[in-house]
Design a protein around this motif. Structure first.
Motif, PDB file in Angstrom:
ATOM      1  N   SER A  89       0.866  -1.173   0.000  1.00  0.00           N
ATOM      2  CA  SER A  89       0.000   0.000   0.000  1.00  0.00           C
ATOM      3  C   SER A  89       0.903   1.224   0.000  1.00  0.00           C
ATOM      4  N   PRO A  90       0.381   2.420  -0.240  1.00  0.00           N
ATOM      5  CA  PRO A  90       1.233   3.622  -0.270  1.00  0.00           C
ATOM      6  C   PRO A  90       1.985   3.885   1.028  1.00  0.00           C
ATOM      7  N   GLY A  91       1.370   3.601   2.175  1.00  0.00           N
ATOM      8  CA  GLY A  91       2.015   3.952   3.438  1.00  0.00           C
ATOM      9  C   GLY A  91       2.422   2.793   4.317  1.00  0.00           C
ATOM     10  N   TYR A  92       2.070   1.570   3.906  1.00  0.00           N
ATOM     11  CA  TYR A  92       2.410   0.394   4.711  1.00  0.00           C
ATOM     12  C   TYR A  92       2.696  -0.783   3.798  1.00  0.00           C
ATOM     13  N   ASN A  93       3.871  -1.400   3.992  1.00  0.00           N
ATOM     14  CA  ASN A  93       4.265  -2.552   3.178  1.00  0.00           C
ATOM     15  C   ASN A  93       4.905  -3.602   4.075  1.00  0.00           C
ATOM     16  N   LEU A  94       4.684  -4.874   3.731  1.00  0.00           N
ATOM     17  CA  LEU A  94       5.171  -5.965   4.575  1.00  0.00           C
ATOM     18  C   LEU A  94       5.593  -7.158   3.731  1.00  0.00           C
ATOM     19  N   ASN A  95       6.729  -7.736   4.094  1.00  0.00           N
ATOM     20  CA  ASN A  95       7.141  -9.051   3.612  1.00  0.00           C
ATOM     21  C   ASN A  95       7.316  -9.940   4.836  1.00  0.00           C
ATOM     22  N   PHE A  96       6.704 -11.105   4.826  1.00  0.00           N
ATOM     23  CA  PHE A  96       6.895 -12.049   5.928  1.00  0.00           C
ATOM     24  C   PHE A  96       6.975 -13.457   5.373  1.00  0.00           C
ATOM     25  N   ASP A  97       8.067 -14.153   5.722  1.00  0.00           N
ATOM     26  CA  ASP A  97       8.256 -15.528   5.310  1.00  0.00           C
ATOM     27  C   ASP A  97       7.756 -16.430   6.425  1.00  0.00           C
ATOM     28  N   THR A  98       6.677 -17.163   6.175  1.00  0.00           N
ATOM     29  CA  THR A  98       6.061 -17.982   7.216  1.00  0.00           C
ATOM     30  C   THR A  98       6.880 -19.221   7.556  1.00  0.00           C
ATOM     31  N   VAL A  99       7.924 -19.496   6.786  1.00  0.00           N
ATOM     32  CA  VAL A  99       8.795 -20.639   7.067  1.00  0.00           C
ATOM     33  C   VAL A  99      10.004 -20.211   7.892  1.00  0.00           C
ATOM     34  N   THR A 100      10.698 -19.158   7.449  1.00  0.00           N
ATOM     35  CA  THR A 100      11.919 -18.723   8.134  1.00  0.00           C
ATOM     36  C   THR A 100      11.664 -17.680   9.211  1.00  0.00           C
ATOM     37  N   GLY A 101      10.520 -16.985   9.144  1.00  0.00           N
ATOM     38  CA  GLY A 101      10.222 -15.935  10.104  1.00  0.00           C
ATOM     39  C   GLY A 101      10.804 -14.580   9.734  1.00  0.00           C
ATOM     40  N   PHE A 102      11.478 -14.490   8.576  1.00  0.00           N
ATOM     41  CA  PHE A 102      12.043 -13.195   8.170  1.00  0.00           C
ATOM     42  C   PHE A 102      10.916 -12.207   7.876  1.00  0.00           C
ATOM     43  N   MET A 103      11.066 -10.995   8.437  1.00  0.00           N
ATOM     44  CA  MET A 103      10.056  -9.963   8.237  1.00  0.00           C
ATOM     45  C   MET A 103      10.702  -8.640   7.883  1.00  0.00           C
ATOM     46  N   ALA A 104      10.096  -7.936   6.950  1.00  0.00           N
ATOM     47  CA  ALA A 104      10.514  -6.575   6.607  1.00  0.00           C
ATOM     48  C   ALA A 104       9.257  -5.723   6.499  1.00  0.00           C
ATOM     49  N   ARG A 105       9.277  -4.572   7.169  1.00  0.00           N
ATOM     50  CA  ARG A 105       8.133  -3.656   7.161  1.00  0.00           C
ATOM     51  C   ARG A 105       8.639  -2.266   6.811  1.00  0.00           C
ATOM     52  N   TRP A 106       7.969  -1.576   5.912  1.00  0.00           N
ATOM     53  CA  TRP A 106       8.347  -0.217   5.571  1.00  0.00           C
ATOM     54  C   TRP A 106       7.129   0.583   5.113  1.00  0.00           C
ATOM     55  N   GLY A 107       7.325   1.896   5.028  1.00  0.00           N
ATOM     56  CA  GLY A 107       6.231   2.782   4.672  1.00  0.00           C
ATOM     57  C   GLY A 107       6.322   3.273   3.247  1.00  0.00           C
ATOM     58  N   THR A 108       6.266   4.596   3.071  1.00  0.00           N
ATOM     59  CA  THR A 108       6.311   5.170   1.736  1.00  0.00           C
ATOM     60  C   THR A 108       7.620   4.852   1.039  1.00  0.00           C
TER      61      THR A 108
END
Length: 355
Positions: A7-26
């Motif tokens: 989305s324009p102000g919220y973005n997420l990547n999450f790997d349900t196997v490894t648990g790696f997560m990345a969250r960012w905004g604009t």
């Protein structure tokens, strides 16, 4: 499997196997203050059945400091109730931390966790270590993203469970250790044991949990200074032991660790990126707010027809959210102020300046 939200102000990547997560905004450098689409993480209590701990199953007894005052006569959430609750969450949900006392307390545990995996949500669990046999360890390792074993002073109960889980192939296996005035010295002892105990050779980290003054049975007392907490964290780092912390401890850890570590520390995220659901299916900001003023009752998730409007954007959660986001405004001159949030309920932030 990778879960993506854009989305324009919220973005997420999450790997349900490894648990790696990345969250960012604009931009990748922008850190959103909340997820507008619902919680990324849910803490769900599926059982209040807990006979406590001991050196063996016959000698176990309820913990004197349990903030929920659980006993062997408790309540379980059924599989059908869990499925009803699960269906209310938006697709942004990535993982569930299950609250359970005895590992065999809820007979629907395995089906509940299988339902999570079937719907691309990672189940995590904290156990007191009792009843974690080789077979149980294999089952947990096959389905859980992470398992934490609580250390309540009986080494063998905790260390044997960690040993079985890591030998079963669980990569994310932690020890949860409560930090209080009474357990403070044993925290240092546990750090030392991680360096020498073969059963802990594949332990991921010790996760320190800050004591909250809650519970009829809880007679423990909190640490009294930031220096006490910082000394513990520095000791672990100096001895090469990986440590983590609950979000309640983040303000102190932000003041302890070097600036380079600040981006990896997330303070309290309740109502911003997470919620708590009790065994009855009621939503609270976190498990420690249940029963506190204004939260004598939660928001029924079972009865809710639309999670966003009736729960996530409800006036009660929005009021809590506003208080949490503004909790560090009075901390003048603090170099990590913009990264920090303090508990609005309990006076546990040891570095917090007088308002």
């Amino acid at each position: 499997m990778l879960k993506k939200i854009r989305s324009p102000g919220y973005n997420l990547n999450f790997d349900t196997v490894t648990g790696f997560m990345a969250r960012w905004g604009t931009t990748p450098d922008d850190d959103p203050s909340l997820c507008p689409f619902g919680p990324e993480i849910a803490d769900i209590e599926i059982s209040t059945v807990c006979n406590g701990i001991g050196k063996d199953m016959a000698s176990r007894k309820p913990c004197s400091f349990c903030y929920k005052s659980n006993t062997g006569c408790g309540t379980n959430m059924s599989l059908e109730t869990f499925k009803t609750i699960f269906s209310k969450f938006p697709p942004v949900l990535t993982q569930i931390a299950f609250g359970i006392g005895d590992i065999d307390g809820n007979p629907d545990l395995w089906d509940i966790m299988a339902h999570c995996r079937a719907n691309n949500v990672a189940p995590n669990l904290t156990t007191n270590g009792m009843g974690v046999t080789d077979e149980v360890a294999k089952r947990l390792a096959s389905v859980c993203g992470a398992v934490a074993v609580s250390h309540y002073g009986i080494d063998d109960t905790c260390f044997d469970a960690v040993d079985r889980l890591t030998k079963a192939g669980l990569a994310q296996c932690n020890i949860h250790k409560l930090v209080s005035a009474q357990t403070y010295e044993s925290c240092f002892e546990l750090i030392n044991k991680v360096k020498t105990e073969p059963r802990l050779a594949k332990l991921k980290a010790i996760v320190f949990l800050l004591l909250k003054p809650k519970g009829d049975r809880n007679k423990l007392s909190s640490l009294v200074s930031l220096e006490q907490y910082s000394r513990l964290a520095r000791y672990a780092i100096e001895h090469g032991v990986q440590v983590g912390m609950d979000s309640c401890s983040a303000p102190m850890m932000l003041k302890t660790l070097p600036a380079a570590a600040v981006p990896s520390i997330e303070p309290c995220e309740s109502t911003l990126f997470s919620v708590y659901v009790d065994v009855e299916g009621d939503v609270y900001p976190c498990s420690f707010t249940a029963g506190e003023p204004g939260w004598e009752r939660g928001i029924s998730l079972v009865a809710a027809e639309d999670f966003i409007s009736e729960v996530w954007d409800s006036p009660r959660l929005q009021s809590w959210r506003e208080g949490l986001l503004g909790s560090s405004k009075g901390c003048q001159g603090c170099s990590v102020k913009k990264h920090c949030r303090s508990c609005p309920v309990f006076g546990i932030t040891l570095c917090k300046e007088p308002q």
